[in-house]
Structure formats: structure tokens, C-alpha cells
Design a protein around this motif. Structure first.
Motif, PDB file in Angstrom:
ATOM      1  N   GLY A  59       0.794  -1.229   0.000  1.00  0.00           N
ATOM      2  CA  GLY A  59       0.000   0.000   0.000  1.00  0.00           C
ATOM      3  C   GLY A  59       0.821   1.270   0.000  1.00  0.00           C
ATOM      4  O   GLY A  59       0.470   2.250  -0.663  1.00  0.00           O
ATOM      5  N   ASN A  60       1.929   1.264   0.736  1.00  0.00           N
ATOM      6  CA  ASN A  60       2.751   2.476   0.775  1.00  0.00           C
ATOM      7  C   ASN A  60       3.374   2.779  -0.583  1.00  0.00           C
ATOM      8  O   ASN A  60       3.614   3.933  -0.921  1.00  0.00           O
ATOM      9  CB  ASN A  60       3.832   2.363   1.846  1.00  0.00           C
ATOM     10  N   ILE A  61       3.618   1.762  -1.379  1.00  0.00           N
ATOM     11  CA  ILE A  61       4.212   1.952  -2.706  1.00  0.00           C
ATOM     12  C   ILE A  61       3.157   2.357  -3.733  1.00  0.00           C
ATOM     13  O   ILE A  61       3.412   3.186  -4.600  1.00  0.00           O
ATOM     14  CB  ILE A  61       4.926   0.661  -3.166  1.00  0.00           C
ATOM     15  N   VAL A  62       1.961   1.792  -3.622  1.00  0.00           N
ATOM     16  CA  VAL A  62       0.941   2.019  -4.647  1.00  0.00           C
ATOM     17  C   VAL A  62      -0.106   3.057  -4.247  1.00  0.00           C
ATOM     18  O   VAL A  62      -1.066   3.268  -4.969  1.00  0.00           O
ATOM     19  CB  VAL A  62       0.233   0.697  -5.039  1.00  0.00           C
ATOM     20  N   SER A  63       0.092   3.732  -3.124  1.00  0.00           N
ATOM     21  CA  SER A  63      -0.924   4.687  -2.644  1.00  0.00           C
ATOM     22  C   SER A  63      -1.221   5.777  -3.673  1.00  0.00           C
ATOM     23  O   SER A  63      -2.374   6.137  -3.884  1.00  0.00           O
ATOM     24  CB  SER A  63      -0.504   5.306  -1.313  1.00  0.00           C
ATOM     25  N   GLN A  64      -0.199   6.302  -4.338  1.00  0.00           N
ATOM     26  CA  GLN A  64      -0.435   7.334  -5.345  1.00  0.00           C
ATOM     27  C   GLN A  64      -1.144   6.762  -6.562  1.00  0.00           C
ATOM     28  O   GLN A  64      -1.996   7.419  -7.152  1.00  0.00           O
ATOM     29  CB  GLN A  64       0.873   8.004  -5.769  1.00  0.00           C
ATOM     30  N   MET A  65      -0.832   5.533  -6.918  1.00  0.00           N
ATOM     31  CA  MET A  65      -1.522   4.892  -8.033  1.00  0.00           C
ATOM     32  C   MET A  65      -3.009   4.730  -7.720  1.00  0.00           C
ATOM     33  O   MET A  65      -3.856   4.920  -8.595  1.00  0.00           O
ATOM     34  CB  MET A  65      -0.890   3.533  -8.331  1.00  0.00           C
ATOM     35  N   LEU A  66      -3.323   4.377  -6.483  1.00  0.00           N
ATOM     36  CA  LEU A  66      -4.724   4.236  -6.079  1.00  0.00           C
ATOM     37  C   LEU A  66      -5.452   5.574  -6.173  1.00  0.00           C
ATOM     38  O   LEU A  66      -6.591   5.632  -6.639  1.00  0.00           O
ATOM     39  CB  LEU A  66      -4.812   3.684  -4.655  1.00  0.00           C
ATOM     40  N   GLU A  67      -4.802   6.639  -5.752  1.00  0.00           N
ATOM     41  CA  GLU A  67      -5.400   7.978  -5.845  1.00  0.00           C
ATOM     42  C   GLU A  67      -5.612   8.383  -7.300  1.00  0.00           C
ATOM     43  O   GLU A  67      -6.655   8.909  -7.665  1.00  0.00           O
ATOM     44  CB  GLU A  67      -4.532   9.010  -5.120  1.00  0.00           C
ATOM     45  N   ASN A  68      -4.620   8.134  -8.142  1.00  0.00           N
ATOM     46  CA  ASN A  68      -4.729   8.476  -9.562  1.00  0.00           C
ATOM     47  C   ASN A  68      -5.835   7.676 -10.245  1.00  0.00           C
ATOM     48  O   ASN A  68      -6.523   8.180 -11.125  1.00  0.00           O
ATOM     49  CB  ASN A  68      -3.403   8.232 -10.283  1.00  0.00           C
ATOM     50  N   ALA A  69      -6.004   6.434  -9.838  1.00  0.00           N
ATOM     51  CA  ALA A  69      -7.013   5.572 -10.450  1.00  0.00           C
ATOM     52  C   ALA A  69      -8.424   6.104 -10.219  1.00  0.00           C
ATOM     53  O   ALA A  69      -9.320   5.848 -11.020  1.00  0.00           O
ATOM     54  CB  ALA A  69      -6.886   4.151  -9.910  1.00  0.00           C
ATOM     55  N   LYS A  70      -8.624   6.842  -9.149  1.00  0.00           N
ATOM     56  CA  LYS A  70      -9.947   7.408  -8.871  1.00  0.00           C
ATOM     57  C   LYS A  70     -10.348   8.425  -9.941  1.00  0.00           C
ATOM     58  O   LYS A  70     -11.522   8.676 -10.151  1.00  0.00           O
ATOM     59  CB  LYS A  70      -9.961   8.079  -7.493  1.00  0.00           C
ATOM     60  N   LEU A  71      -9.368   8.981 -10.624  1.00  0.00           N
ATOM     61  CA  LEU A  71      -9.636   9.992 -11.651  1.00  0.00           C
ATOM     62  C   LEU A  71     -10.014   9.390 -13.001  1.00  0.00           C
ATOM     63  O   LEU A  71     -10.536  10.074 -13.864  1.00  0.00           O
ATOM     64  CB  LEU A  71      -8.409  10.891 -11.830  1.00  0.00           C
ATOM     65  N   TYR A  72      -9.693   8.121 -13.190  1.00  0.00           N
ATOM     66  CA  TYR A  72      -9.915   7.466 -14.467  1.00  0.00           C
ATOM     67  C   TYR A  72     -10.938   6.358 -14.328  1.00  0.00           C
ATOM     68  O   TYR A  72     -11.115   5.784 -13.276  1.00  0.00           O
ATOM     69  CB  TYR A  72      -8.598   6.894 -15.002  1.00  0.00           C
ATOM     70  N   SER A  73     -11.591   6.046 -15.442  1.00  0.00           N
ATOM     71  CA  SER A  73     -12.553   4.947 -15.394  1.00  0.00           C
ATOM     72  C   SER A  73     -11.809   3.628 -15.240  1.00  0.00           C
ATOM     73  O   SER A  73     -10.688   3.463 -15.698  1.00  0.00           O
ATOM     74  CB  SER A  73     -13.396   4.927 -16.667  1.00  0.00           C
ATOM     75  N   LYS A  74     -12.462   2.690 -14.603  1.00  0.00           N
ATOM     76  CA  LYS A  74     -11.856   1.382 -14.355  1.00  0.00           C
ATOM     77  C   LYS A  74     -12.340   0.388 -15.401  1.00  0.00           C
ATOM     78  O   LYS A  74     -13.486   0.427 -15.815  1.00  0.00           O
ATOM     79  CB  LYS A  74     -12.233   0.888 -12.962  1.00  0.00           C
TER      80      LYS A  74
END
Length: 129
Positions: free
Chosen positions: A78-93
Motif C-alpha cells: 500500500g505504501n508503494i501504490v498509494s499514489q496509483m490508487l489515488e490516480n485511479a480514482k480519476l480514471y474509469s476502471k
């Protein structure tokens, strides 16, 4: 898990060996109830496949298992991918159950089992560094 000899052998030579067991990656860690429900479901499915010899040469994770593995990857890293998780909220899944729009192993294909997926591969003929 006798059918998992290849997977076990490749895991033994991976970076995850000293940090994560099969259970850590493949079973839910949110509750004991969910863990044992998954063990019961997987155990039943594996027993049926072993009994009726319906396993193919290459194992594939079910959608349920894939979700568990993905959740556990993110939980540990989680500490490594936390920014990726935040960025993913901006894009469709692409898949509603995949937090970042793709599964971790789509990029990290060799972690932790290497590239060998075939059940007929034996530990003696694996080339492991």
C-alpha cells in the motif's frame, strides 16, 4: 497442494519467500470467517478437480481468487501504490473489482512464481537463478 509443486518451487526462489506464504497472498486477510470460507470453497473445488481430473496443465485463478490476490498485493504494498490508487480514482476502471484498473500481475508477471505456469513442469527441470 501436490499439484502446486511448480508454483511452490518458483516461490521458493522469489523475493516473496521470506515475507509471504501461500496463505498471505491467496486467502482473505480481513477476517477469520472469510479466510475459512475461501479455504472451504477452494478446497472443495480443488478436490472435485483432482477427483475428476479436470485440471488443465495451466492453472488459472478464479475471479474470486484474483480479487483476493489483488487485495493482498495492495494491502502489503500500500505504501508503494498509494499514489496509483489515488490516480485511479480519476480514471474509469476496466474492471469494477480491480482498484487500479488493472491487476498487479499484468505488469509484475514474474512475481512471485516466475514465468512457469505449467503443472507438468517439475522442480528438477526448472531453471531458477
Amino acid at each position: 497442494c501436490h499439484t502446486m509443486n511448480t508454483h511452490y518451487a518458483t516461490w521458493q526462489h522469489s523475493s516473496h519467500r521470506g515475507r509471504a506464504t501461500c496463505v498471505d497472498c491467496h486467502l482473505p486477510r480481513d477476517s477469520v470467517f472469510n479466510k475459512y470460507m475461501a479455504k472451504a470453497r477452494d478446497g472443495f473445488n480443488h478436490s472435485m478437480a483432482m477427483t475428476f481430473k479436470t485440471y488443465g496443465y495451466n492453472l488459472r485463478a478464479t475471479d474470486n481468487a484474483a480479487k483476493r490476490i489483488q487485495d493482498n498485493c495492495i494491502s502489503c504494498h500500500g505504501n508503494i501504490v498509494s499514489q496509483m490508487l489515488e490516480n485511479a480514482k480519476l480514471y474509469s476502471k476496466t474492471e469494477s473489482h480491480v482498484q487500479m484498473g488493472r491487476k498487479c500481475w499484468e505488469c509484475h508477471r514474474e512475481v512471485p512464481h516466475g514465468i512457469t505456469r505449467n503443472l507438468t513442469t517439475t522442480q528438477e527441470n526448472l531453471v531458477l537463478d
